[in-house]
Design an enzyme around this catalytic site. Structure first.
Site, PDB file in Angstrom:
ATOM      1  NE  ARG A 334      -3.725  -1.955   2.406  1.00 33.81           N
ATOM      2  CZ  ARG A 334      -4.711  -2.146   3.253  1.00 33.81           C
ATOM      3  NH1 ARG A 334      -4.899  -1.291   4.228  1.00 33.81           N
ATOM      4  NH2 ARG A 334      -5.500  -3.165   3.124  1.00 33.81           N
ATOM      5  NE  ARG A 345      -0.645   4.390   9.298  1.00 35.19           N
ATOM      6  CZ  ARG A 345      -1.816   3.740   9.243  1.00 35.19           C
ATOM      7  NH1 ARG A 345      -2.213   3.201   8.119  1.00 35.19           N
ATOM      8  NH2 ARG A 345      -2.580   3.641  10.304  1.00 35.19           N
ATOM      9  CD  GLU A 353      -7.572 -11.290   4.200  1.00 33.85           C
ATOM     10  OE1 GLU A 353      -6.874 -10.598   4.975  1.00 33.85           O
ATOM     11  OE2 GLU A 353      -8.646 -10.898   3.726  1.00 33.85           O
ATOM     12  CD  GLU A 427      -7.406  -1.928  11.643  1.00 35.18           C
ATOM     13  OE1 GLU A 427      -7.752  -0.778  11.334  1.00 35.18           O
ATOM     14  OE2 GLU A 427      -7.524  -2.905  10.879  1.00 35.18           O
ATOM     15  CG  ASN A 430      -9.631  -6.251   9.736  1.00 33.25           C
ATOM     16  OD1 ASN A 430      -9.457  -7.403   9.332  1.00 33.25           O
ATOM     17  ND2 ASN A 430      -9.460  -5.210   8.952  1.00 33.25           N
ATOM     18  NE  ARG A 463      -0.317  -1.424  11.377  1.00 32.31           N
ATOM     19  CZ  ARG A 463      -1.408  -0.852  10.834  1.00 32.31           C
ATOM     20  NH1 ARG A 463      -2.595  -1.120  11.324  1.00 32.31           N
ATOM     21  NH2 ARG A 463      -1.282  -0.023   9.828  1.00 32.31           N
TER      22      ARG A 463
END
Ligand code: ATP
Ligand code: ZN
Ligand code: MG
Length: 497
Positions: A334, A345, A353, A427, A430, A463
Site C-alpha cells: 500500500r 505503518r 488472511e 489497529e 480485524n 502490527r
C-alpha cells in the site's frame, strides 16, 4: 432534473422521399403519448419537442424529466422508428448525439470541476448543468446514468467527509502490565534485528524478528486456524484489474496501489536504447521505460480478492459449507500517504488472511468463533491490553447498507492496542463480515439457491509485533511464559563492526 437532447438519426434511404409528412407527424405524436411516457407517473416522462426530416437524416430534440431520461427515450425511439421505417424498407444506420444537457439542483458548496464524458460544467445559483460529450455507444452503455450515480456518490462522500467512520466500543480487555515505554522500531534497529530496506516503508527482518513473526504465525495456526478447521491455500500476490473490478477496489484503490507493468514487447531491439542509455550514464532512464511498458494490475492490497477467482462462476454444494481457508504466502503493498511509521505503518507488510464462506448464519457464527479464539491468544498467550470496536466505513453506508439490522451484521471489528510510548491506539487486526459482496461480485452460487455470504480476517504480523513489543519490551524474562517458550532462543547472528 431536466434532460435536453439533440440527436440525428441516420437512415439507409431518403425518409422525406418515401414517408409522407402526416405519417411522420402521427408517428411522433403516438410516441409522445405512449412510448415516451411508459413507466412514468402521469404528466411525466419524455417528449419530442421538435423534429425535422432532411433526406436520410431525422433530426430530433427531446426534453425529459428524471422518469424517462432523454437518452432512454432516444433508445426507445430508435427501436420504434426502426420498426416504422422497416415497413418502408428503410433501415437505421446510426445516431449522432449533437448536444446533451442535463440540469439539476445542486448545493453551491460542492464544486464539480471535471467529469468523464462531460465537456463543460456550469454551476450557478444552486444549479448544476452538464454538457455531455457522448455518442450512441456511450448511451447504450448507460454512461449518462452512471455519471448521475457518480454525482450522487460525490454528494454522499462530501456528507461523510471529515466524519470518522462509525466507531463503537465492543470489548475492552483488563489492564495489563507494560514493561517498555519506548518506540519498539527504534529498539529493533538499535539491536540490529531489522534494517530499513531500499524501498519506501519496507524493512528487512533479521533472524531474531523473523523468528518472532514466525512464532506469531504458528500461534495463529495452532490456536485459531487448526482448531477451527481452516485449510491453507496460496493466493496470488499480483492482482489484475478484473479482480479489483469485481471486489469493488477499482472504485478507489488508485492513490494507494502499487502498480504492476509488463514490457510492451520482449524484443531486445525495442529495449536497446534503454540498455545503451544505462551503460553510458549509469542512470536508469525511467521516462524512457515508461513509454515501453503497460500496466496490467497491481500488487496484493487486501489479500482476499484474488482468492475469489478460485470459486468464481462456480456452484457450491450446500453440504460443504462453511468453506474455511487462509493464506500466508506473501506480502501486501500500500502506498501509505501520511504517517509511515516504523513497523507500525508500512508500504510492504506481512499478513495472514483468513477467509470463510457460508450461509448468512454460518458466516456470522464463524466470525464469533474467531473472535473467541483471538481473545484467548491476546489474553493468555500475549497478555496484551487491547480493545475491540465495531466500525462501519462510510462506503458501506453508501452502498445502501444503512438499515440498522444490516449494519449490525455486516461490517468490521477492529482490534486495537495501546502503544505505551505514545499513548495511541493502533489497529493490529480485524474481523469482517462482508455480507454477499464477494459471492455476488465473483458470481459464486449456492446449489440450493440460498444467499451466500463471506467473511475475512486480516492479521498483520508487523502490527502484532509492534503492539506486543511496545507493551512487553525486549527483556524476554518479562514476556508471558507461554509465549517465551513458543519463541525459544533468539538467534544471534549478523554482528557488524
Ligand atoms: P489502518 O486503519 O491502520 O490503516 P486499515 O483499516 O487500512 O488499517 P485493513 O485494510 O483493514 O487495515 O487491513 C487489515 C489489516 O492489515 C490491519 O488490521 C493491519 O493488521 C494490516 N495492515 C493494513 N495496512 C497496513 C500497513 N500499512 N502496515 C502494516 N500493516 C497493515
Ligand atoms: Zn479480506
Ligand atoms: Mg489503512
Amino acid at each position: 432534473m431536466e434532460f435536453r437532447l439533440k440527436a440525428n438519426i441516420k437512415c439507409s434511404g431518403s425518409v422525406s422521399e418515401v414517408v409522407s409528412a402526416p405519417e411522420i407527424t402521427e408517428f411522433m405524436r403516438d410516441c409522445n403519448e405512449g412510448l415516451l411516457k411508459k413507466g412514468a407517473p402521469p404528466g411525466c416522462g419524455a417528449e419530442i419537442v421538435w423534429w425535422n426530416v432532411a433526406g436520410e437524416k431525422i433530426e430530433l430534440k427531446l426534453v425529459s424529466d428524471r422518469f424517462v431520461r432523454a437518452h432512454d427515450a432516444l433508445l426507445r425511439l430508435k427501436n420504434e422508428l426502426g420498426k416504422f421505417l422497416g415497413k418502408h424498407r428503410i433501415g437505421i444506420r446510426g445516431m449522432e448525439i449533437e448536444d446533451y444537457e442535463i440540469a439539476m439542483e445542486w448545493e453551491a458548496e460542492l464544486r464539480i470541476k471535471k467529469l468523464p464524458f462531460v465537456k463543460e460544467i456550469k454551476q450557478e445559483e444552486g444549479r448544476l448543468k452538464l454538457f455531455l460529450d457522448v455518442d450512441e455507444f456511450a448511451l447504450e452503455k448507460r454512461i449518462p446514468d452512471r455519471i448521475l450515480r457518480l454525482l450522487e456518490d460525490k454528494k454522499e462522500a462530501a456528507r461523510w467527509k471529515g466524519k470518522k467512520e462509525h466507531w463503537e466500543l465492543l470489548f475492552e480487555s483488563n489492564k495489563k502490565s507494560f514493561y517498555f515505554d519506548k518506540d519498539p522500531t527504534e529498539e529493533l534497529i538499535k539491536r540490529g534485528w531489522i534494517k530499513h530496506a531500499a524501498g519506501r516503508g519496507q524493512w528487512i527482518y533479521g533472524p531474531q524478528s523473523t523468528k518472532i513473526f514466525r512464532t506469531f504465525e504458528r500461534v495463529l495456526l495452532d490456536e485459531v486456524c487448526k482448531p477451527l478447521g481452516y485449510e491453507e491455500m496460496i493466493f496470488p500476490k499480483f492482482v489484475t484489474w478484473d479482480v479489483w473490478k469485481r471486489s469493488g477496489h477499482a472504485k478507489g484503490i488508485f492513490p494507494e496501489a502499487y502498480y504492476v507493468c509488463t514490457p510492451k514487447t520482449r524484443d531486445p531491439e525495442f529495449w536497446e536504447d534503454v540498455m545503451d542509455y544505462y551503460k553510458v550514464t549509469n542512470e536508469i532512464p525511467v521516462e524512457m521505460i515508461m513509454g515501453k511498458i503497460e500496466n496490467v494490475g497491481g500488487m496484493c492490497y487486501a489479500q482476499c480478492p484474488p482468492f475469489w477467482v478460485f470459486p468464481q462462476g462456480e456452484t457450491i454444494p450446500d453440504e460443504i459449507l462453511p468453506i474455511k481457508v487462509f493464506d500466508r504466502s506473501g506480502t501486501s503493498y500500500r502506498y501509505e500517504s501520511g504517517g509511515l511509521h516504523g513497523i507500525e505503518r508500512l508500504d510492504e507488510f506481512h499478513r495472514v488472511e483468513i477467509v470463510w464462506i457460508g450461509k448468512k448464519e454460518q458466516v456470522i457464527e464463524q466470525s464469533k468463533q474467531l473472535q473467541a479464539k483471538y481473545r484467548r491468544i491476546f489474553d493468555e498467550l500475549l497478555d496484551i491490553e487491547w480493545r475491540e470496536a465495531w466500525v462501519t466505513p462510510w462506503f458501506m453506508a453508501q452502498e445502501g447498507k444503512t438499515g440498522l439490522a444490516e449494519l449490525k451484521e455486516v461490517g468490521t471489528i477492529d482490534y486495537e492496542a495501546v502503544l505505551p510510548y505514545n499513548g495511541k491506539w493502533l489497529e493490529f487486526q480485524n474481523v469482517s463480515v462482508n455480507g454477499d459482496k464477494y459471492p455476488k461480485g465473483f458470481n459464486v452460487k449456492l446449489q440450493s439457491g440460498a444467499e451466500l455470504w463471506s467473511g475475512c480476517s486480516g492479521v498483520g504480523l508487523e502490527r502484532w509485533a509492534a503492539v506486543f513489543l511496545a507493551q512487553k519490551g525486549f527483556d524476554t524474562d518479562k514476556w508471558p511464559a507461554k509465549f517465551r517458550s513458543a519463541v525459544g532462543e533468539l538467534p544471534e547472528v549478523f554482528r557488524f563492526l
